[in-house]
Write a protein that holds these residues in place. Sequence first.
Motif, mmCIF file in Angstrom:
data_model
loop_
_atom_site.group_PDB
_atom_site.id
_atom_site.type_symbol
_atom_site.label_atom_id
_atom_site.label_comp_id
_atom_site.label_asym_id
_atom_site.label_seq_id
_atom_site.Cartn_x
_atom_site.Cartn_y
_atom_site.Cartn_z
ATOM 1 N N ILE A 1 0.767 -1.173 -0.076
ATOM 2 C CA ILE A 1 0.063 0.082 0.127
ATOM 3 C C ILE A 1 0.779 1.347 -0.163
ATOM 4 N N GLU A 2 1.972 1.270 1.072
ATOM 5 C CA GLU A 2 2.858 2.364 1.007
ATOM 6 C C GLU A 2 3.392 2.804 -0.550
ATOM 7 N N GLY A 3 3.945 1.503 -1.076
ATOM 8 C CA GLY A 3 4.434 1.873 -2.483
ATOM 9 C C GLY A 3 3.959 2.365 -3.349
ATOM 10 N N HIS A 4 2.711 1.882 -3.437
ATOM 11 C CA HIS A 4 1.464 2.603 -4.301
ATOM 12 C C HIS A 4 1.149 3.963 -4.071
ATOM 13 N N LEU A 5 1.098 4.308 -3.008
ATOM 14 C CA LEU A 5 0.687 5.548 -2.336
ATOM 15 C C LEU A 5 1.854 6.758 -2.979
ATOM 16 N N GLN A 6 3.130 6.155 -2.412
ATOM 17 C CA GLN A 6 4.532 6.902 -2.763
ATOM 18 C C GLN A 6 4.522 7.092 -4.404
ATOM 19 N N GLN A 7 4.119 6.165 -5.174
ATOM 20 C CA GLN A 7 4.349 6.204 -6.648
ATOM 21 C C GLN A 7 2.952 6.876 -7.317
ATOM 22 N N GLU A 8 1.900 7.060 -6.475
ATOM 23 C CA GLU A 8 0.794 7.646 -6.970
ATOM 24 C C GLU A 8 0.380 6.568 -7.951
ATOM 25 N N THR A 9 0.330 5.530 -7.734
ATOM 26 C CA THR A 9 -0.327 4.232 -8.719
ATOM 27 C C THR A 9 -1.503 3.547 -8.124
ATOM 28 N N GLU A 10 -2.382 2.971 -8.885
ATOM 29 C CA GLU A 10 -3.401 2.210 -8.444
ATOM 30 C C GLU A 10 -3.056 0.806 -7.807
ATOM 31 N N LEU A 11 -3.601 0.472 -6.910
ATOM 32 C CA LEU A 11 -3.389 -0.824 -6.350
ATOM 33 C C LEU A 11 -4.504 -1.459 -6.557
ATOM 34 N N THR A 12 -4.544 -2.657 -7.162
ATOM 35 C CA THR A 12 -5.660 -3.724 -7.382
ATOM 36 C C THR A 12 -5.774 -4.730 -6.404
ATOM 37 N N LEU A 13 -7.159 -4.515 -5.635
ATOM 38 C CA LEU A 13 -7.383 -5.466 -4.513
ATOM 39 C C LEU A 13 -8.500 -6.131 -5.288
ATOM 40 N N ASP A 14 -8.252 -7.374 -5.590
ATOM 41 C CA ASP A 14 -8.954 -8.371 -6.285
ATOM 42 C C ASP A 14 -9.708 -9.322 -5.706
ATOM 43 N N PHE A 15 -9.681 -9.131 -4.206
ATOM 44 C CA PHE A 15 -10.141 -10.045 -3.297
ATOM 45 C C PHE A 15 -11.658 -9.738 -2.670
ATOM 46 N N VAL A 16 -12.268 -8.789 -3.433
ATOM 47 C CA VAL A 16 -13.586 -8.379 -2.953
ATOM 48 C C VAL A 16 -14.560 -8.609 -3.966
ATOM 49 N N TYR A 17 -15.558 -9.368 -3.907
ATOM 50 C CA TYR A 17 -16.264 -9.605 -4.943
ATOM 51 C C TYR A 17 -17.739 -9.064 -4.620
ATOM 52 N N GLY A 18 -18.376 -8.782 -5.590
ATOM 53 C CA GLY A 18 -19.602 -7.932 -5.707
ATOM 54 C C GLY A 18 -20.191 -7.683 -6.938
ATOM 55 N N ASN A 19 -21.264 -6.813 -6.972
ATOM 56 C CA ASN A 19 -21.683 -5.952 -8.297
ATOM 57 C C ASN A 19 -21.888 -4.442 -8.011
ATOM 58 N N THR A 20 -22.131 -3.815 -8.949
ATOM 59 C CA THR A 20 -22.248 -2.310 -8.733
ATOM 60 C C THR A 20 -23.573 -1.894 -9.544
ATOM 61 N N GLU A 21 -24.400 -1.309 -8.798
ATOM 62 C CA GLU A 21 -25.678 -0.805 -9.162
ATOM 63 C C GLU A 21 -25.885 0.729 -8.906
ATOM 64 N N ASN A 22 -26.240 1.453 -9.851
ATOM 65 C CA ASN A 22 -26.395 2.740 -9.487
ATOM 66 C C ASN A 22 -25.191 3.394 -8.756
ATOM 67 N N ASP A 23 -24.076 3.112 -9.463
ATOM 68 C CA ASP A 23 -22.819 3.907 -8.770
ATOM 69 C C ASP A 23 -22.451 3.263 -7.581
ATOM 70 N N ALA A 24 -23.049 2.382 -6.824
ATOM 71 C CA ALA A 24 -22.565 1.904 -5.564
ATOM 72 C C ALA A 24 -22.404 0.422 -5.872
ATOM 73 N N PHE A 25 -21.306 0.024 -4.882
ATOM 74 C CA PHE A 25 -21.041 -1.329 -5.213
ATOM 75 C C PHE A 25 -21.401 -2.072 -3.860
ATOM 76 N N HIS A 26 -22.063 -3.442 -4.143
ATOM 77 C CA HIS A 26 -22.809 -4.110 -3.158
ATOM 78 C C HIS A 26 -21.763 -5.457 -2.936
ATOM 79 N N PRO A 27 -21.003 -5.441 -1.949
ATOM 80 C CA PRO A 27 -20.193 -6.679 -1.903
ATOM 81 C C PRO A 27 -20.984 -8.016 -1.537
ATOM 82 N N LEU A 28 -20.538 -9.103 -2.366
ATOM 83 C CA LEU A 28 -21.174 -10.290 -1.997
ATOM 84 C C LEU A 28 -20.120 -11.045 -1.048
#
Length: 79
Positions: A15-42
């Motif tokens: 996390i610190e490395g991505h913050l310092q480099q100002e790059t996106e960190l993909t956290l692909d361990f949360v699953y769900g769907n998006t409805e009306n610009d809101a994420f609903h985790p499953l």
Amino acid sequence: MPSLATLRSSFLSEIEGHLQQETELTLDFVYGNTENDAFHPLDGQQRLTTLWLVHWFVAYKTGKLKNAKNILNRFSYET
């Protein structure tokens, strides 16, 4: 298998490395769907809550909590 302390340290360093480099960190361990610009985790509600708390803590410790309020206030939780 690495210890919990090692995993925690590695994750925070990532996390610190991505913050310092100002790059996106993909956290692909949360699953769900998006409805009306809101994420609903499953799956991953505890992980999302933990990430919210980390975000709040870092913003508080760096004196940027006031700036982060718009993002942090968008998080809601229902059971």
